[in-house]
Design a protein around this motif. Structure first.
Motif, mmCIF file in Angstrom:
data_model
loop_
_atom_site.group_PDB
_atom_site.id
_atom_site.type_symbol
_atom_site.label_atom_id
_atom_site.label_comp_id
_atom_site.label_asym_id
_atom_site.label_seq_id
_atom_site.Cartn_x
_atom_site.Cartn_y
_atom_site.Cartn_z
ATOM 1 N N UNK A 1 0.847 -1.197 0.000
ATOM 2 C CA UNK A 1 0.000 0.000 0.000
ATOM 3 C C UNK A 1 0.880 1.245 0.000
ATOM 4 N N UNK A 2 0.544 2.225 -0.841
ATOM 5 C CA UNK A 2 1.320 3.452 -0.907
ATOM 6 C C UNK A 2 1.156 4.258 0.367
ATOM 7 N N UNK A 3 2.247 4.978 0.734
ATOM 8 C CA UNK A 3 2.117 5.812 1.915
ATOM 9 C C UNK A 3 1.801 7.243 1.515
ATOM 10 N N UNK B 1 -6.641 10.745 15.897
ATOM 11 C CA UNK B 1 -7.204 9.722 15.008
ATOM 12 C C UNK B 1 -6.631 9.839 13.595
ATOM 13 N N UNK B 2 -6.478 11.085 13.125
ATOM 14 C CA UNK B 2 -5.882 11.297 11.807
ATOM 15 C C UNK B 2 -4.446 10.790 11.786
ATOM 16 N N UNK B 3 -3.685 11.118 12.828
ATOM 17 C CA UNK B 3 -2.302 10.645 12.908
ATOM 18 C C UNK B 3 -2.250 9.120 12.883
ATOM 19 N N UNK C 1 -0.426 6.845 10.096
ATOM 20 C CA UNK C 1 0.636 5.953 10.557
ATOM 21 C C UNK C 1 0.413 4.498 10.141
ATOM 22 N N UNK C 2 -0.784 4.158 9.693
ATOM 23 C CA UNK C 2 -1.002 2.787 9.242
ATOM 24 C C UNK C 2 -0.192 2.490 7.984
ATOM 25 N N UNK C 3 0.099 3.539 7.207
ATOM 26 C CA UNK C 3 0.935 3.348 6.017
ATOM 27 C C UNK C 3 2.283 4.053 6.162
ATOM 28 N N UNK C 4 2.301 5.217 6.803
ATOM 29 C CA UNK C 4 3.554 5.914 7.085
ATOM 30 C C UNK C 4 3.997 5.506 8.489
ATOM 31 N N UNK D 1 -6.293 13.031 0.872
ATOM 32 C CA UNK D 1 -6.128 11.811 0.070
ATOM 33 C C UNK D 1 -5.240 10.790 0.778
ATOM 34 N N UNK D 2 -5.438 10.649 2.091
ATOM 35 C CA UNK D 2 -4.702 9.641 2.857
ATOM 36 C C UNK D 2 -5.133 8.252 2.383
ATOM 37 N N UNK D 3 -4.200 7.346 2.166
ATOM 38 C CA UNK D 3 -4.599 6.001 1.732
ATOM 39 C C UNK D 3 -5.648 5.389 2.648
ATOM 40 N N UNK D 4 -6.671 4.806 2.040
ATOM 41 C CA UNK D 4 -7.753 4.197 2.795
ATOM 42 C C UNK D 4 -8.908 5.133 3.085
#
Length: 275
Positions: free
Chosen positions: A1-3, A35-37, A41-44, A194-197
């Motif tokens: 998955x892209x970060x 929550x945003x962080x 962090x799930x990808x970054x 446009x955060x992944x997911x």
């Protein structure tokens, strides 16, 4: 998955960004910025996160107290959300408040950070007593959009979507989002970035509240709210006090983001209207 490409996220703001209304399970506020962080962090996975927000702060105070510390942290992502406390004050100047926000937009984007903000809901639909100041929110939102365009700031434009005034997304004081409300704000900002997911599912209405609400019950709810929350808030204003007096930022340093389990989607068992 892209970060997402973010390494340092810094949140600036007042009580909403601090996370009031959203207990982390230990008595401390979590909130939409946390929550945003967590989502980023799930990808970054190496994301570092600081939250400089303090409850009760006016936009000018956010600028004077939080901007320089934020710049010193060299963020590549920053969120700036402030102005509601100004809207609630007897003296309100939309241009002045927007000027403080724009100064923060300019400084942070000028440092190389990507910046995100959001617009505010129609508070008259959340707090009927706020109808006389409803035009203030409209004016401020308009100026936020204009300032954001000038500086390339991403806007999670919540105002047009009816779901954001659903009382089930607000805590009993109606000034702070509930846990579900904070989750919705995080989802809105994530989509804008446009955060992944992320996607636009946050704009969908909540499941219908099928319970009947008589006029008498509604009036009783309003009276209880006024006695429990409006009265104490007005008393603090008269005394010149703020809920943030003596408080400092909950997360002033950049720290790794702890991984948490995602919240379940809102279902029928969670669709109770706050009273």
């Amino acid at each position: 998955m892209a970060d997402s490409g973010y390494a340092r996220y810094v949140a600036l703001g007042d009580s909403q960004t601090e996370g009031l209304g959203d207990d982390d399970g230990t008595g401390n506020p979590r909130g939409w910025a946390d929550r945003l962080a967590e989502q980023i962090a799930r990808t970054d996975t190496g994301l570092l996160y600081a939250n400089l927000a303090v409850r009760g702060r006016l936009a000018g105070e956010v600028r004077s107290e939080q901007l320089e510390p934020a710049l010193a942290l060299r963020p590549d992502l920053a969120t700036v959300v402030a102005g509601v406390n100004d809207v609630l004050r007897p003296r309100f100047d939309a241009d002045e408040v927007a000027g403080h926000l724009e100064a923060m937009f300019a400084a942070l984007t000028g440092s190389g950070a990507r910046v995100a903000t959001l617009t505010f809901p129609d508070f008259a639909r959340i707090v009927p007593a706020a109808r006389p100041i409803g035009h203030r929110v409209t004016a401020l939102n308009s100026r936020i959009r204009e300032a954001a365009r000038r500086h390339g700031v991403v806007v999670a434009d919540a105002e047009p979507h009816p779901v954001v005034t659903d009382l089930r997304l607000w805590s009993p004081d109606r000034l702070h989002a509930s846990p579900r409300g904070h989750a919705l704000i995080a989802a809105a900002v994530a989509e804008a970035l446009a955060v992944p997911g992320s996607d636009d599912s946050w704009i969908r209405p909540l499941p219908a509240d099928e319970r009947a609400h008589s006029r008498l019950r509604v009036v009783g709810t309003e009276l209880r709210w006024a006695g429990s929350f409006l009265g104490p808030w007005l008393a603090r204003r008269v005394r010149g006090r703020s809920s943030g007096d003596g408080r400092e930022a909950k997360r002033p340093a950049l720290l790794p983001v702890a991984q948490v389990v995602e919240d379940p989607p809102l279902g029928p068992a969670d669709s109770r209207r706050s009273e």
